[in-house]
Each structure stands twice: as structure tokens, then as C-alpha cells.
Design an enzyme around this catalytic site. Structure first.
Site, mmCIF file in Angstrom:
data_model
loop_
_atom_site.group_PDB
_atom_site.id
_atom_site.type_symbol
_atom_site.label_atom_id
_atom_site.label_comp_id
_atom_site.label_asym_id
_atom_site.label_seq_id
_atom_site.Cartn_x
_atom_site.Cartn_y
_atom_site.Cartn_z
ATOM 1 N N CYS A 175 -5.699 4.220 -4.310
ATOM 2 C CA CYS A 175 -5.851 2.830 -3.886
ATOM 3 C C CYS A 175 -7.095 2.103 -4.374
ATOM 4 C CB CYS A 175 -5.741 2.749 -2.372
ATOM 5 S SG CYS A 175 -6.559 4.091 -1.503
ATOM 6 N N ASP A 218 0.020 -0.646 -5.001
ATOM 7 C CA ASP A 218 -1.282 -0.224 -5.524
ATOM 8 C C ASP A 218 -1.269 1.123 -6.215
ATOM 9 O OD1 ASP A 218 -0.922 1.254 -3.173
ATOM 10 O OD2 ASP A 218 -3.032 1.132 -2.580
ATOM 11 N N ASN A 219 -0.206 1.873 -6.074
ATOM 12 C CA ASN A 219 -0.082 3.179 -6.738
ATOM 13 C C ASN A 219 1.302 3.722 -6.439
ATOM 14 O OD1 ASN A 219 -2.536 3.865 -4.371
ATOM 15 N ND2 ASN A 219 -0.462 4.622 -4.002
ATOM 16 N N LYS A 230 -6.297 -4.924 3.405
ATOM 17 C CA LYS A 230 -7.169 -3.818 3.021
ATOM 18 C C LYS A 230 -8.050 -4.182 1.831
ATOM 19 C CE LYS A 230 -6.496 0.875 1.200
ATOM 20 N NZ LYS A 230 -5.526 1.984 1.139
ATOM 21 N N ASP A 275 0.838 -1.201 0.000
ATOM 22 C CA ASP A 275 0.000 0.000 0.000
ATOM 23 C C ASP A 275 0.872 1.249 0.000
ATOM 24 O OD1 ASP A 275 -2.171 1.677 0.167
ATOM 25 O OD2 ASP A 275 -3.006 0.791 1.977
ATOM 26 N N ASP A 276 0.883 1.976 -1.126
ATOM 27 C CA ASP A 276 1.650 3.217 -1.271
ATOM 28 C C ASP A 276 3.159 2.986 -1.325
ATOM 29 O OD1 ASP A 276 -0.806 4.446 -1.157
ATOM 30 O OD2 ASP A 276 -0.438 5.554 0.689
ATOM 31 N N HIS A 283 1.503 2.397 3.969
ATOM 32 C CA HIS A 283 0.557 3.525 4.031
ATOM 33 C C HIS A 283 0.632 4.202 5.401
ATOM 34 C CE1 HIS A 283 -3.338 5.615 4.041
ATOM 35 N NE2 HIS A 283 -3.548 5.259 2.779
ATOM 36 N N ARG A 328 -7.562 -1.264 -6.850
ATOM 37 C CA ARG A 328 -8.069 -2.538 -6.345
ATOM 38 C C ARG A 328 -9.284 -3.000 -7.139
ATOM 39 N NH1 ARG A 328 -5.484 -2.807 -1.001
ATOM 40 N NH2 ARG A 328 -4.130 -0.967 -1.065
ATOM 41 N N HIS A 363 -11.287 -1.976 0.957
ATOM 42 C CA HIS A 363 -11.573 -0.616 0.471
ATOM 43 C C HIS A 363 -12.473 -0.596 -0.756
ATOM 44 C CE1 HIS A 363 -9.824 3.729 -0.137
ATOM 45 N NE2 HIS A 363 -11.006 3.728 0.469
ATOM 46 N N LYS A 396 1.546 9.664 -5.905
ATOM 47 C CA LYS A 396 0.157 9.238 -5.737
ATOM 48 C C LYS A 396 -0.831 10.391 -5.958
ATOM 49 C CE LYS A 396 -2.937 7.259 -2.203
ATOM 50 N NZ LYS A 396 -3.017 6.658 -0.846
#
Length: 572
Positions: free
Chosen positions: A51, A354-355, A132, A13-14, A241, A55, A134, A404
Site C-alpha cells: 500500500c 492500490d495493489n 487512508k 485498498d487491497d 482491506h 501511494r 499511510h 499482494k
């Protein structure tokens, strides 16, 4: 045909493009480096710039608007509530209120798009996820019971979308430890265990996200071994994240490693990336040839900080690096479990982010009854709530432009991807072919020998998969070749791009302390074969290419149901 492979998808994540050692970073990531050395690095992999849209595309193989995630539900609701001209078309005064949110923006995974776990479960796989999700919000007006402008939609939780076993964070972010007393705003979150909603207050006292998720996923995989079915496991880690939090030993191991500052660390990464073959020899990174005196994005260069500010900034990056190193160790634990249990050789493993790296500050408005302790001694510990800011994000995104949130910039959408094939006996050459996160589902389905659903699945009309299977190319010993005729467009937060072959048309502002109107942002043209750093705008030299790509953009906007908003994302 042989035994069908197990499938393990790991999502950070991130995580920035250049954070891992295998991608040029100085952070010690021996487990992921080994996975890359024995598998394959994919250097030209793209996600959405934030994010939940990523996903959604990962799960459905289609554009995020068509999967009902044209924007994060939190942002859609916030824009409707704001109701200002710059937030058009969102808000009652601008035409869209809570009772008229159009398709594509409703904040949960569309029932008309079939998800990866549903297809694999229906084909005989046992399915499990941790981390996660989301993808299970619904944009709704606040009321006496729910004061936010979004709420949980149970029908969109993991257990309802194909996972046999799941322990998922419903929210878009959370503290990595169990809540302290008093909690921070990031402790007021909800988890879902096989459909049962649990507040964070019910987490075990020794909870740390990365370790706990790994423990649970190993338990899920082990618990189903006697079924005779292959597994699909999805490890959606919440690290790194914000809030930046890590175990003390991991933080201590990073001490002093970032005292040289942003520009020096970034320059060293770029040097290693060139040595690794991840950057063409003539490619310029965004901001020019890096040095302590040139380029960059953010409020201050390292030389402009005083001693106290430098110490604080270095500490933030130390905690971030600690989270990445800790993540690496637990991914290593997961891989070692597969080896020890005899499942590794027949497992397809994909590791990705994810990004791009996160350059914005934490978003958590004050909530009565909460408290944040960001004193220097508590940074990285429970009760703290910090991010590392645009300058370190630029380091993590090296060598690309921005980070991001900026959909039209390479730094917003470029992510590391490592793939280990089933029964792979040696490392394969890097792939530099352009690939999108929507390609993952069709690739996985072909690997699993599962047919794509087309426009119908189990008696209902569904959104067809748009991504391309990379499976045949990735099995080749040779480096995969880019599909020259492929056109891909994407919009998010009022920014976007179109890519075809070597050309990229991008509409994205730079980081700005004030709002930027999308209409004021020009379309810029870049040659990705020579300038993936996006340093030279060629729009004036090739107006015919601009016109052709702009026509492709207009077609995409109509097809995907994109609402082109007034404001272009320029930082939070």
C-alpha cells in the site's frame, strides 16, 4: 482552452484485479461497471505490491524509494528490531540501526518530492481528501512514550502536503467500525482532521469507514463550490482491506454465493474475463486451465476441506464481497452527487486499487486491554479481525500469479483501473497498454494544464517526475498503444522485476511457510504478450534478453538507492 476539469481519484485498498463485475467478478458492482462502460477500462495497470509504496508513487509520480517509501515504515522498524541475518541489511548486527536509516526508507513522503495536491493547489485547485494516507510515519527506536518502532511525523500529514481539507487514517489499516468495548488491536489507530490528531475513540458511534468517508468528501466538495475553483478530490477508501467487516444487509446479500469453493469461482471469473476481452484467447492463467482438481496456491484445495472449514471459508468471502458491493454503492453515491450538482461532465475520474489482493493473515500482535471476537456469529461485525487468506486472494487476483506483497508477480501489482474523461459522451475501447501508478500524476497534470516541476519547485531542488503522461493517448478513440522502448523496474520486500516491451524479468519466490533467501530465487523471463499468467520461464531460451534486462535492473538499483535485502518476501 476551456474550463479546467475537476479531478477525482478513487483508491480502493487491497481490491483484487478480477473482483469488479467490469473485470470479470461475480460481485454486484453496478455503479463501477457503469463508470467503466461510459469511460474506459485499462487492463494493464500496475502498482507497487503493497500500500504505502503505491501511494507514494501515486502522489509524486516517481519510484517509491525516491519518495522515501522503499518499504513500509512498520516493516523497516520491525526488521531493525529483529536484527537477524535474514533481515540484513537491517539491524545493528547487519549494519543499519535506528539512527542510520538511509534515504529512501524513512517511512514518510519525502519533502524532496512534490505531491499531487501541492502542485494542483498551487495551480489554483481546491484540494480535499478522505481515507487512508499511510505516508506520515518516521522510523524511530521505541522509547518510554512510544513503544512501536515508528511514530507519526506531523510535517508529512495530508494538511501539510497540499490538502486544504482532509480527514485521514494515519495508520496502514484499521477497523471499519467505531471501536467496541473492549477494542481490538485494529481500533488503536489515529485519524487526522486538517492536522488535528484524533484517536479512533472519537469517531461517531455509527461510523462505518466507506460511508463516513463518502459523506465527508461530498461535504468538502460542496463546501467549496462557491470558490469558482476546480476541485481535486482524493477518496482513499480502506475497503476491502482487513479486518473484513461490513453492514449486515450487505453480508446477507452474499449468502451462498461462494459455497462452490475457490476453484469454481475462479474458473467462472476467468471465463467471464475471456468473454469481456480482458484475456487474450490463448493466454493460460497461472496454475493452468482452472478446474476443481488443478493448480493453485495455499494450504488446502476446496476438496480437502471438511464441511465446517468450507462454511467458514465461504463466510469470509461473503464478508469480503459485501465490502466490495458496499464500496460500489458509495462510489455510486459520490458520482450521483456530481451529476446532481452539475459537476460530473467536467470531472476526470480515476478508480483503481492500490495493489493486488491480500493473501496474508491480519497482522496485529496482541495488545493488553484489547480483545478479538472471531466466533462464527461475529465474523464481519465490530470486534472481529479476519482476512480471507491465500486461496480467496488467488481468486481475486485471477488470472495472475500470486498476490499482494509479491512485487515480481503480476498478481501482486496488477490492479483494475477505470478512467472517465471530462466531457466524455460514450465509452471508449479498452486500453491494454502497460501503465504504472507513477504515470497518474503526469497524466493528471497534463489534463489540468499544470506544468511538471522538473528538478526545482518554489526555489528548492525536488525529485523530478519519472512517470509518463498517458493523457494524449487516453483522449484517443483508438485503444492506446504500449511504448515499446519504455523500461520500468521496481523492487519491494526483496522481490522485483524489469519490464521492457513484451519482456519481463522477475525475481519472486512462490508462497512459502518458511523464509526464502533472495539469493536462492532465480531470475525468470516471461513474454507478457502471450503469457501474462507467468506460466512459462523463457530465461534459458533467451540469455541475451536476460542479460540486457539484468543490466537495466542493476542501473535501477543504483539510481533509486535500493537496498537489496537478504530475504525475499514469500508470504507473512
Amino acid at each position: 482552452m476551456g474550463q479546467r476539469p475537476n479531478i477525482l481519484v478513487i483508491l480502493a485498498d487491497d481490491l483484487g484485479y478480477s473482483d469488479l463485475g467490469a473485470f470479470g467478478g461475480e460481485i454486484a458492482t453496478p455503479q463501477l461497471d457503469a463508470l467503466a462502460a461510459g469511460g474506459r477500462r485499462l487492463s494493464n495497470f500496475h502498482t507497487a505490491a503493497v500500500c504505502s509504496p503505491t501511494r507514494a508513487s501515486l502522489m509524486t509520480g516517481t519510484d517509491h524509494h525516491l519518495a522515501e517509501m522503499g518499504n513500509m515504515a512498520e516493516v523497516v522498524g520491525m526488521n531493525i528490531t529483529g536484527n537477524r541475518p535474514m533481515q540484513a541489511p537491517w539491524g545493528a548486527a547487519n549494519g543499519i540501526d535506528f539512527d542510520s536509516v538511509p534515504p529512501g526508507y524513512r517511512g514518510h513522503l519525502s519533502a524532496n518530492a512534490v505531491a499531487m495536491p501541492e502542485l494542483l493547489r498551487d495551480a489554483g485547485y481546491r484540494t480535499a481528501m478522505v481515507g487512508k494516507w499511510h505516508l506520515a510515519y518516521e522510523v524511530k527506536a521505541p522509547d518510554a512514550q512510544v513503544r512501536t518502532w515508528y511514530r507519526i511525523k506531523p510535517e508529512a500529514l495530508p494538511h501539510a502536503r497540499g490538502f486544504d481539507k482532509s480527514f485521514a487514517l494515519v495508520n496502514g489499516g484499521a477497523s471499519h467500525y467505531a471501536p467496541p468495548t473492549p477494542p481490538t488491536p485494529m481500533d488503536l489507530v489515529t485519524y487526522a482532521e486538517d492536522g488535528v490528531l484524533l484517536p479512533a475513540t472519537q469517531l461517531p458511534a455509527d461510523f462505518y469507514s466507506t460511508k463516513d468517508f463518502t459523506d465527508r468528501l461530498i461535504g468538502y466538495i460542496e463546501g467549496g463550490r462557491g470558490s469558482g475553483k476546480p476541485f481535486f478530490a482524493y477518496a482513499a477508501y480502506t475497503a476491502p482491506h482487513w479486518p473484513l467487516q461490513a453492514p449486515e444487509a450487505d453480508i446477507a446479500a452474499q449468502k451462498g454465493r461462494y459455497d462452490a469453493g475457490y476453484e469454481v469461482v475462479r474458473a467462472r471469473r476467468i471465463e467471464r474475463m475471456r468473454a469481456l476481452g480482458l484475456m487474450p484467447a490463448g493466454m493460460l492463467p497461472f496454475g493452468g486451465v482452472p478446474s476443481v482438481a488443478e493448480g493453485g496456491t495455499g494450504p488446502k484445495r476446496w476438496s480437502e476441506l471438511n464441511a465446517g472449514e468450507r462454511a467458514s471459508e465461504a463466510r469470509l468471502m461473503e464478508v469480503y464481497a459485501a465490502m466490495v458491493a458496499n464500496l460500489d454503492a458509495h462510489v455510486g453515491r459520490l458520482v450521483q452527487y456530481l451529476k446532481d450538482s452539475g459537476q460530473y461532465d467536467n470531472t476526470l475520474i480515476l478508480f483503481m486499487s492500490d495493489n493486488g489482493a491480500e493473501g496474508a493473515p491480519p497482522y496485529a500482535p496482541p495488545v493488553p486491554g484489547t480483545q478479538v471476537d472471531n466466533t462464527p456469529a461475529n465474523i464481519g461485525r465490530p470486534g472481529s479481525m479476519v482476512a480471507y487468506g491465500p486461496r480467496w486472494a488467488e481468486v481475486s487476483a485471477a488470472p495472475f500469479r500470486l498476490f499482494k506483497g509479491f512485487e515480481g508477480a503480476e498478481g501482486g501489482t496488477s490492479a483494475p483501473l477505470i478512467m472517465k474523461m471530462p466531457r466524455q459522451s460514450r465509452g471508449l475501447p479498452d486500453s491494454h497498454a502497460w501503465m504504472h501508478v507513477s504515470d497518474v500524476l503526469p497524466t493528471v497534470l497534463e489534463a489540468a494544464r499544470v506544468a511538471q516541476p522538473g528538478a526545482h519547485h518554489q526555489g528548492r531542488s525536488v525529485q523530478p517526475i519519472e512517470g509518463l503522461s498517458m493523457w494524449p493517448a487516453l483522449q484517443s478513440v483508438a485503444s492506446p498503444v504500449q511504448v515499446a522502448t519504455r523500461v520500468h523496474a521496481s523492487e519491494l520486500l526483496g522481490t522485483g522485476y524489469v519490464v521492457q516491451g513484451r519482456w519481463k524479468l522477475s525475481q519472486t519466490p512462490l508462497l512459502s511457510p518458511t523464509p526464502v533467501r533472495r539469493a536462492d530465487v532465480p531470475w525468470r523471463l516471461y513474454d507478457l504478450h502471450t503469457d501474462r499468467g507467468e506460466t512459462q520461464d523463457l530465461a534459458d531460451q533467451h540469455p541475451e534478453i536476460v542479460a540486457a534486462l539484468k543490466a537495466q535492473w542493476d542501473s535501477y538499483v543504483r539510481r533509486a538507492g535500493v537496498l537489496e535485502q537478504a530475504q525475499a518476501y514469500s508470504g507473512r
